[in-house]
Design a protein around this motif. Structure first.
Motif, mmCIF file in Angstrom:
data_model
loop_
_atom_site.group_PDB
_atom_site.id
_atom_site.type_symbol
_atom_site.label_atom_id
_atom_site.label_comp_id
_atom_site.label_asym_id
_atom_site.label_seq_id
_atom_site.Cartn_x
_atom_site.Cartn_y
_atom_site.Cartn_z
ATOM 1 N N TYR A 153 0.828 -1.195 0.000
ATOM 2 C CA TYR A 153 0.000 0.000 0.000
ATOM 3 C C TYR A 153 0.875 1.262 0.000
ATOM 4 N N PRO A 154 0.329 2.397 -0.466
ATOM 5 C CA PRO A 154 1.062 3.665 -0.355
ATOM 6 C C PRO A 154 1.345 3.995 1.107
ATOM 7 N N GLY A 155 2.441 4.672 1.351
ATOM 8 C CA GLY A 155 2.796 5.065 2.707
ATOM 9 C C GLY A 155 3.703 4.097 3.426
ATOM 10 N N VAL A 156 4.016 2.951 2.816
ATOM 11 C CA VAL A 156 4.908 1.962 3.412
ATOM 12 C C VAL A 156 6.311 2.206 2.865
ATOM 13 N N LEU A 157 7.218 2.642 3.733
ATOM 14 C CA LEU A 157 8.565 3.017 3.297
ATOM 15 C C LEU A 157 9.629 2.264 4.084
ATOM 16 N N ALA A 158 10.720 1.986 3.412
ATOM 17 C CA ALA A 158 11.885 1.396 4.079
ATOM 18 C C ALA A 158 12.576 2.474 4.912
ATOM 19 N N PRO A 159 13.283 2.149 5.981
ATOM 20 C CA PRO A 159 13.500 0.791 6.479
ATOM 21 C C PRO A 159 12.409 0.299 7.453
ATOM 22 N N VAL A 160 11.441 1.160 7.776
ATOM 23 C CA VAL A 160 10.422 0.783 8.761
ATOM 24 C C VAL A 160 9.451 -0.237 8.188
ATOM 25 N N GLY A 161 9.068 -0.064 6.916
ATOM 26 C CA GLY A 161 8.078 -0.945 6.325
ATOM 27 C C GLY A 161 6.678 -0.601 6.806
ATOM 28 N N PHE A 162 5.835 -1.606 6.930
ATOM 29 C CA PHE A 162 4.461 -1.387 7.392
ATOM 30 C C PHE A 162 4.479 -1.175 8.897
ATOM 31 N N PHE A 163 4.307 0.070 9.337
ATOM 32 C CA PHE A 163 4.456 0.446 10.740
ATOM 33 C C PHE A 163 3.105 0.386 11.438
ATOM 34 N N ASP A 164 2.961 -0.586 12.315
ATOM 35 C CA ASP A 164 1.712 -0.771 13.055
ATOM 36 C C ASP A 164 2.044 -1.306 14.442
ATOM 37 N N PRO A 165 2.649 -0.481 15.310
ATOM 38 C CA PRO A 165 3.111 -0.971 16.619
ATOM 39 C C PRO A 165 1.994 -1.457 17.532
ATOM 40 N N PHE A 166 0.774 -0.966 17.352
ATOM 41 C CA PHE A 166 -0.336 -1.374 18.210
ATOM 42 C C PHE A 166 -1.137 -2.527 17.609
ATOM 43 N N GLY A 167 -0.731 -3.012 16.445
ATOM 44 C CA GLY A 167 -1.405 -4.154 15.839
ATOM 45 C C GLY A 167 -2.840 -3.911 15.446
ATOM 46 N N LEU A 168 -3.174 -2.685 15.036
ATOM 47 C CA LEU A 168 -4.559 -2.372 14.683
ATOM 48 C C LEU A 168 -5.019 -3.120 13.439
ATOM 49 N N SER A 169 -4.077 -3.473 12.582
ATOM 50 C CA SER A 169 -4.445 -4.156 11.338
ATOM 51 C C SER A 169 -4.475 -5.670 11.478
ATOM 52 N N ASP A 170 -4.078 -6.188 12.635
ATOM 53 C CA ASP A 170 -4.008 -7.644 12.794
ATOM 54 C C ASP A 170 -5.359 -8.315 12.603
ATOM 55 N N LYS A 171 -6.407 -7.653 13.075
ATOM 56 C CA LYS A 171 -7.743 -8.236 12.977
ATOM 57 C C LYS A 171 -8.617 -7.506 11.962
ATOM 58 N N ALA A 172 -7.971 -6.714 11.109
ATOM 59 C CA ALA A 172 -8.723 -5.926 10.136
ATOM 60 C C ALA A 172 -8.793 -6.643 8.795
#
Length: 247
Positions: free
Chosen positions: A74-93
């Protein structure tokens, strides 16, 4: 001497298979067998009904993992962090819920970019005679309560019109959504794509458009942090942001 008989009863439900073997050797075994069969069938039906309402945990976990892998592109995903979701909001999405998350992020980012500019411009023109007869003073967070009521009417009407346009563009009509699943986005709607580009800045090349989407997200994220910082700083010491730069 009575002859022992074996009777095998099988029951099926959409999710389970049950089997029962009854051995009878008494004269009244027919009554006992009938009672046993009835109990067995009732137990099987209740078990199958309960299983039908149980959540499919394996399917949900698989869907979440597949969706998480898709989000990497998806747009907004950049190296070196990658897909940044520290709270895991997308885990169940699922994809539909993730679209709502992205829509919310873009909307808040755009508002924050306008707010950041508003902080700086509002404090720069503070005291100017062309703006509310130079009656607005102090840090930006104190400007809103000082404006006349006519400005409030115009502000609320503008926000309402913008939200109405956004709702009609991307959201399913509330009368067509289930009661337990309100606020659904249209299947063909792409988050943030309101078709509003009066200056024609959106590039036609897919790669360039993807890059511009990422830039908008990154600037919106930075603006949300900046606006929150401006609010906190002015609330702490009562000084304007530009005043901090000049002191």
């Amino acid at each position: 001497k009575p002859t022992a008989k074996k009777t095998r009863i099988t029951a099926r439900t959409p999710t389970h298979h049950y089997s029962l073997t009854i051995r009878s050797s008494q004269p009244n075994s027919s009554q006992l067998s009938t009672n046993s069969i009835m109990k067995f069938i009732l137990a099987a039906l209740f078990a199958g009904s309960a299983a039908a309402f149980a959540p499919a945990q394996t399917g949900q976990a698989s869907t979440a993992l597949n969706a998480a892998a898709d989000y990497e592109s998806y747009p907004g995903v950049l190296a070196p962090v990658g897909f940044f979701d520290p709270f895991g909001l997308s885990d169940k999405a699922d994809p539909a819920l993730f679209k709502k998350y992205r829509e919310a992020e873009l909307t808040h980012g755009r508002v924050a970019m306008l707010a950041t500019i508003g902080f700086l411009v509002g404090e720069k023109v503070e005291g100017s005679s062309f703006l509310f007869d130079a009656a607005i003073t102090g840090p930006a967070i104190s400007h809103i309560p000082q404006v006349p009521s006519e400005f409030w009417v115009a502000l609320i009407a503008s926000i309402g019109a913008a939200e109405q346009f956004r709702a009609e563009k991307g959201w399913v009509n509330p009368s067509e959504t289930p009661v337990d699943s309100p606020g659904q986005l249209l299947a063909e709607y792409y988050p943030g794509d309101l078709g509003f580009d009066p200056l024609g800045l959106a590039p036609e090349d897919p790669e360039e458009f993807f890059e511009m989407q990422t830039k908008e997200l990154q600037n919106g994220r930075l603006a949300m942090l900046a606006a929150a910082g401006f609010l906190a700083q002015e609330a702490v010491d009562g000084k304007g942001i530009l005043e901090h730069f000049s002191s």
